[in-house]
Every structure is written in structure tokens, then in C-alpha cells.
Design an enzyme around this catalytic site. Structure first.
Site, short mmCIF file in Angstrom:
data_model
loop_
_atom_site.label_atom_id
_atom_site.label_comp_id
_atom_site.label_asym_id
_atom_site.label_seq_id
_atom_site.Cartn_x
_atom_site.Cartn_y
_atom_site.Cartn_z
N ASP A 12 8.61 16.64 2.13
CA ASP A 12 9.51 17.48 2.36
C ASP A 12 9.10 18.70 3.23
OD1 ASP A 12 11.05 16.01 0.70
OD2 ASP A 12 11.22 17.31 -0.98
N ASP A 243 16.91 15.32 -9.58
CA ASP A 243 15.81 14.30 -9.88
C ASP A 243 14.85 14.38 -11.34
OD1 ASP A 243 16.15 13.17 -7.75
OD2 ASP A 243 14.85 14.51 -6.43
#
Ligand code: RIB
Length: 289
Positions: A12, A243
Site C-alpha cells: 500500500d 478487513d
């Protein structure tokens, strides 16, 4: 009972911005950092943080070995993470001052799962084992079909949601965990109650979890309807909150907790996640709850 998470692993690249970039605009970021991420990796990390034993299957490139080490250090079984010549998947993430984000994904190695990988990996699991899936890797239809045939309990988080999901063989899914946007694309409905009833009309044997961010979460199956409020916190970065919810919910479910307790624990973990920057790095350990 084993838990297999067949899912993505991303690097990320996170940019802190004043506002999310508009079409045609160029903006300067306030900061840049790299984190371990990917919906799959985040959910495996959350499962392990919640105390579950989890096997992660997926693919990275040679530039992504840190992701494998990251999961291994968290206690996840990484023996089914393969390395390809393709670069590791990555996500370009803008986070604005309200903690909202906008994400551009590059699938990379996540899109290199083969039919052979699917067969080899699913053969290692038995009826009653859990399989957790998102929509960030290739071969999703085969995985869903074979998992169902193998008698695995399928938990599906249709994220990122795209029109292709509507063509997937989803009859074997036991738990759908989705947010309002995913629910709207799935059903064409915008109201939570309508999304849920439409999902249940199509999948009468499944449980539908509809997460509404700061507004809480609905759980509905053929015999039960629950709503749990979200905890009130000040959001710094919402990346990975969904998540965290999914990982904690599944860990609690497999541990045999009643559904309402699973929802409360998962909501609390997600609330802590949004107060921190990053994806997997912002997922709390169970003792922090
Ligand atoms: O859900 C958050 C995740 O979505 C990020 O970690 C990013 O990699 C994207 O997959």
C-alpha cells in the site's frame, strides 16, 4: 476446523492529502508511507490478531517478500503463498483530512493464480473447514465452485465489487459480508432493508452482513435479525476497517461465539482500526479490545 484465506497481498502506497484528487487535477501530498496491505493480507492479519489459526494462500512477486514475512511474523501459515515473476500487487491510496480514502489498485501477482494452484490448495482442506474470499485475485469462479464442491464453509466479502461478481457461482456462500456500496451494486437497491431482503431472496440459505461504517452493522439470516451500533471514535484513516471487521467476525465465529458477540467484537476492532494510519498495521490485537 481450519481457516483458509485465499486472497490478495498488496504493497500500500499511502498519500496523505488535503482532499481526494479531482479529474484533471494535480495535487501535492502532505506525506507518503508504504504499508503491508491487500484485502486478503489484512483479513489474515486480523484473523491472527483475533487469535485464530489461519492459512493464507495467494501470490506475490519477488518485490513482495516482506508481505510474506509480515504475515509469518503475525503467526499466519504462509506455506501456500507463491512467488511469481510478475510484480507484487499494489494500491495507491489517498487519505484525506477526514480519514476517507480513494484507492487505485494494480493486481500484479494477485491476478496470476492458476487453475492448478486452486486445485492443489483446495485439496488440502476438508468439509467443514472455512474459506474466506475477497474479490482481489484471479480464478474466483473456480475457487468458489471447488470450495462449494469440497464442502467448505464459504465466507465471501465481495470487495472490490464489480459487475463480474454477479456472474460468479455464489450458491455455496454461507456468509456474505458487504458494505452498502457493494450491496447496491449487487442488488440495485439503496436502502439497507431492501438490500438485505433482495440478497436473502436470491440466497435464502446464506447469512447477510451489511456493514454501514459509523452507523453500525446488520446481520440477517433465515431465522435471525440483528443490528449492532458502531463504536463512536474520531477517524484518522478508514483503510482496512472493513478487513478488520471481516477477520475478527470470522475468528469469533469459528471460535464458536454467538453471532451477536461476533458482531460486537468485530465492530470494536474496526473502530480501533480507523483511529490509526495504514491497513494491516492499524489492526488491533485482541487484548487491545
Ligand atoms: O481494504 C483495504 C485494502 O484495499 C488496502 O490494504 C489495499 O491494498 C486494497 O486492497
Amino acid at each position: 476446523m481450519n481457516i483458509l484465506n485465499f486472497g490478495s497481498l498488496n504493497i500500500d502506497k499511502v498519500y496523505e492529502v488535503d482532499h481526494l484528487v479531482r479529474p484533471g487535477e494535480t495535487i501535492t501530498s502532505r506525506s507518503f508511507r508504504e504499508f503491508c496491505g491487500g484485502k486478503g493480507l489484512n483479513q489474515s492479519f486480523a484473523l491472527a490478531a483475533a487469535g485464530a489459526e489461519v492459512y493464507h494462500a495467494g501470490k506475490i512477486g519477488r518485490d513482495g517478500l516482506l508481505l510474506k514475512m509480515f504475515l509469518e511474523n503475525a503467526g499466519v501459515d504462509v506455506s501456500m503463498i507463491g512467488v511469481t515473476e510478475e510484480p507484487t500487487g499494489h494500491a495507491n491510496i489517498q487519505v484525506n483530512q477526514d480519514g476517507e480514502n480513494a484507492i487505485v489498485l494494480f493486481g500484479g501477482a494477485n491476478q496470476k493464480i492458476t487453475g492448478k494452484d486452486v486445485r492443489i490448495i483446495l485439496n488440502k482442506f476438508e468439509p467443514g473447514d472455512y474459506i474466506l474470499l475477497q474479490n482481489e485475485i484471479s480464478r474466483m469462479p473456480e475457487i468458489l465452485k471447488q470450495a462449494s464442491r469440497a464442502g467448505l464453509t464459504i465466507v465471501f466479502n465481495p470487495a472490490p465489487m464489480g459487475p463480474e461478481v454477479l456472474q460468479y457461482p455464489l450458491d455455496g456462500v454461507k456468509y456474505f459480508i458487504m458494505n452498502e456500496i457493494e450491496g447496491e451494486i449487487f442488488t440495485g437497491e439503496t436502502e439497507p432493508e431492501h438490500i438485505i431482503s433482495s440478497m436473502l431472496a436470491t440466497f435464502p440459505d446464506a447469512a447477510i452482513l451489511l456493514t454501514l461504517g459509523e452507523n453500525g452493522v446488520y446481520y440477517t439470516d433465515a431465522g435471525k435479525k440483528l443490528f449492532v451500533h458502531a463504536e463512536k471514535v474520531t477517524a484518522l484513516d478508514t483503510t482496512g476497517a472493513g478487513d478488520t471487521f471481516v477477520g475478527y467476525f470470522v475468528a469469533e465465529l469459528v471460535a464458536g461465539q454467538p453471532v451477536e458477540k461476533c458482531l460486537r467484537t468485530a465492530s470494536r476492532a474496526a473502530a480501533i482500526c480507523v483511529t490509526r494510519q495504514g491497513a494491516a498495521d492499524s489492526i488491533p490485537k485482541k487484548e487491545e479490545l
